[in-house]
Design an enzyme around this catalytic site. Structure first.
Site, PDB file in Angstrom:
ATOM      1  N   SER A 148      10.860  -8.245   9.219  1.00 53.81           N
ATOM      2  CA  SER A 148      12.186  -7.623   9.238  1.00 53.81           C
ATOM      3  C   SER A 148      12.800  -7.626  10.638  1.00 53.81           C
ATOM      4  O   SER A 148      12.102  -7.713  11.649  1.00 53.81           O
ATOM      5  CB  SER A 148      12.098  -6.177   8.744  1.00 53.81           C
ATOM      6  OG  SER A 148      11.377  -6.115   7.533  1.00 53.81           O
TER       7      SER A 148
HETATM    8  N1  SAH Z   1       7.196  -5.092   7.331  1.00 54.13           N
HETATM    9  C1  SAH Z   1       6.842  -6.485   7.240  1.00 54.13           C
HETATM   10  C2  SAH Z   1       7.833  -7.262   6.443  1.00 54.13           C
HETATM   11  C3  SAH Z   1       7.556  -7.167   5.028  1.00 54.13           C
HETATM   12  S1  SAH Z   1       8.434  -8.264   3.989  1.00 54.13           S
HETATM   13  C4  SAH Z   1       6.692  -7.064   8.614  1.00 54.13           C
HETATM   14  O1  SAH Z   1       6.879  -6.323   9.577  1.00 54.13           O
HETATM   15  O2  SAH Z   1       6.364  -8.246   8.722  1.00 54.13           O
HETATM   16  C5  SAH Z   1       7.953  -7.503   2.480  1.00 54.13           C
HETATM   17  C6  SAH Z   1       6.551  -7.756   2.072  1.00 54.13           C
HETATM   18  O3  SAH Z   1       6.330  -7.014   0.874  1.00 54.13           O
HETATM   19  C7  SAH Z   1       6.254  -9.205   1.710  1.00 54.13           C
HETATM   20  O4  SAH Z   1       5.192  -9.669   2.482  1.00 54.13           O
HETATM   21  C8  SAH Z   1       5.904  -9.152   0.229  1.00 54.13           C
HETATM   22  O5  SAH Z   1       4.901 -10.072  -0.159  1.00 54.13           O
HETATM   23  C9  SAH Z   1       5.420  -7.734   0.061  1.00 54.13           C
HETATM   24  N2  SAH Z   1       5.451  -7.165  -1.300  1.00 54.13           N
HETATM   25  C10 SAH Z   1       6.371  -7.340  -2.264  1.00 54.13           C
HETATM   26  N3  SAH Z   1       6.042  -6.639  -3.377  1.00 54.13           N
HETATM   27  C11 SAH Z   1       4.878  -5.981  -3.092  1.00 54.13           C
HETATM   28  C12 SAH Z   1       4.015  -5.090  -3.814  1.00 54.13           C
HETATM   29  N4  SAH Z   1       4.272  -4.703  -5.073  1.00 54.13           N
HETATM   30  N5  SAH Z   1       2.907  -4.624  -3.192  1.00 54.13           N
HETATM   31  C13 SAH Z   1       2.610  -4.987  -1.928  1.00 54.13           C
HETATM   32  N6  SAH Z   1       3.373  -5.825  -1.197  1.00 54.13           N
HETATM   33  C14 SAH Z   1       4.502  -6.316  -1.758  1.00 54.13           C
END
Ligand code: SAH
Length: 217
Positions: A61
């Site tokens: 993000s």
């Molecule tokens: N905060 C992270 C960015 C996350 S992007 C950073 O700093 O890099 C959102 C993430 O949520 C993705 O990697 C995606 O695979 C994950 N995601 C989506 N649905 C999910 C779920 N039900 N449980 C766990 N992770 C999930």
């Protein structure tokens, strides 16, 4: 420009230059090396004002958006925190700087394994990471006596996941993007004296939360 200077300028311009005033949050951003959380080709862009690709169609993000969520959470050094959507592990590392203990869940195995290696290399010892569907929360740890003081979802949810809400302590704060697949509202849910108070904090664009209690694909 040296990496340390890029990071200092990111904090000054993108965070303090906007509305991030929480000194502990600013310090965490001064400390965590964001360039370690992206691939080598993207390291030049690591301190830019936007999200970056991390593979598997997912993103790390924008720094400001992460800061905004962390500021809303008012994390205390004694807090136990649950994060859904580890991604690169960048926000996880920031949480680990701010809280006592961090639990984080990532759905995509390759990303989760990479984040685990990275966080180990950076010597974080207060993070537990697991691969799975985060909409169930972390049931192994959760009991009525010991839930999470703060919960953050780093992916766009269609609605408030009930199981996560039940694992939130009272008092407790949960922050999540809620809306459709392309655009969401940043939502803060405060649990206090058995009541829930919801406030909204602007629009945002996150990748979708995919799981049994979220989007199906
Ligand atoms: N905060 C992270 C960015 C996350 S992007 C950073 O700093 O890099 C959102 C993430 O949520 C993705 O990697 C995606 O695979 C994950 N995601 C989506 N649905 C999910 C779920 N039900 N449980 C766990 N992770 C999930």
């Amino acid at each position: 420009m040296k990496i340390e200077d890029q990071r200092r300028i990111m904090v000054e311009e993108q965070l303090q230059g906007r509305d991030i005033t929480d000194e502990r949050v600013l310090d965490a951003f001064r400390t965590v090396p964001r360039h370690e959380f992206v691939s080598e080709e993207l390291q030049h862009f690591a301190y830019h004002d936007n999200p970056l690709g991390i593979g598997a169609g997912q993103t790390i993000s924008q720094p400001y958006m992460v800061a905004k969520m962390l500021q809303l959470m008012c994390i205390q050094p004694t807090d136990t925190v649950l994060e859904i959507g580890t991604g690169s592990g960048y926000q996880t590392a920031l949480l680990a700087e701010l809280a006592l203990q961090v639990y984080t869940i990532e759905r995509v195995r390759s990303l989760g394994e990479e984040a685990r290696r990275r966080l180990r290399r950076l010597k974080y010892d207060n993070i537990s990471l697991k691969i799975g569907d985060g909409t169930y929360g972390w049931r192994e740890t959760f009991s009525a006596a010991k839930g999470f003081d703060k919960i953050v979802i780093a992916a766009g949810a269609p609605h408030l996941p009930e199981m996560l809400l039940s694992q939130l302590n009272d008092p407790g704060i949960m922050v999540l993007p809620q809306g459709d697949k392309l655009q969401q509202t940043l939502l803060m849910v405060e649990k206090r004296d058995g009541e829930l108070v919801e406030t909204t904090h602007g629009m945002c664009n996150f990748v979708p939360l995919i799981g049994d209690d979220a989007w199906k694909n």
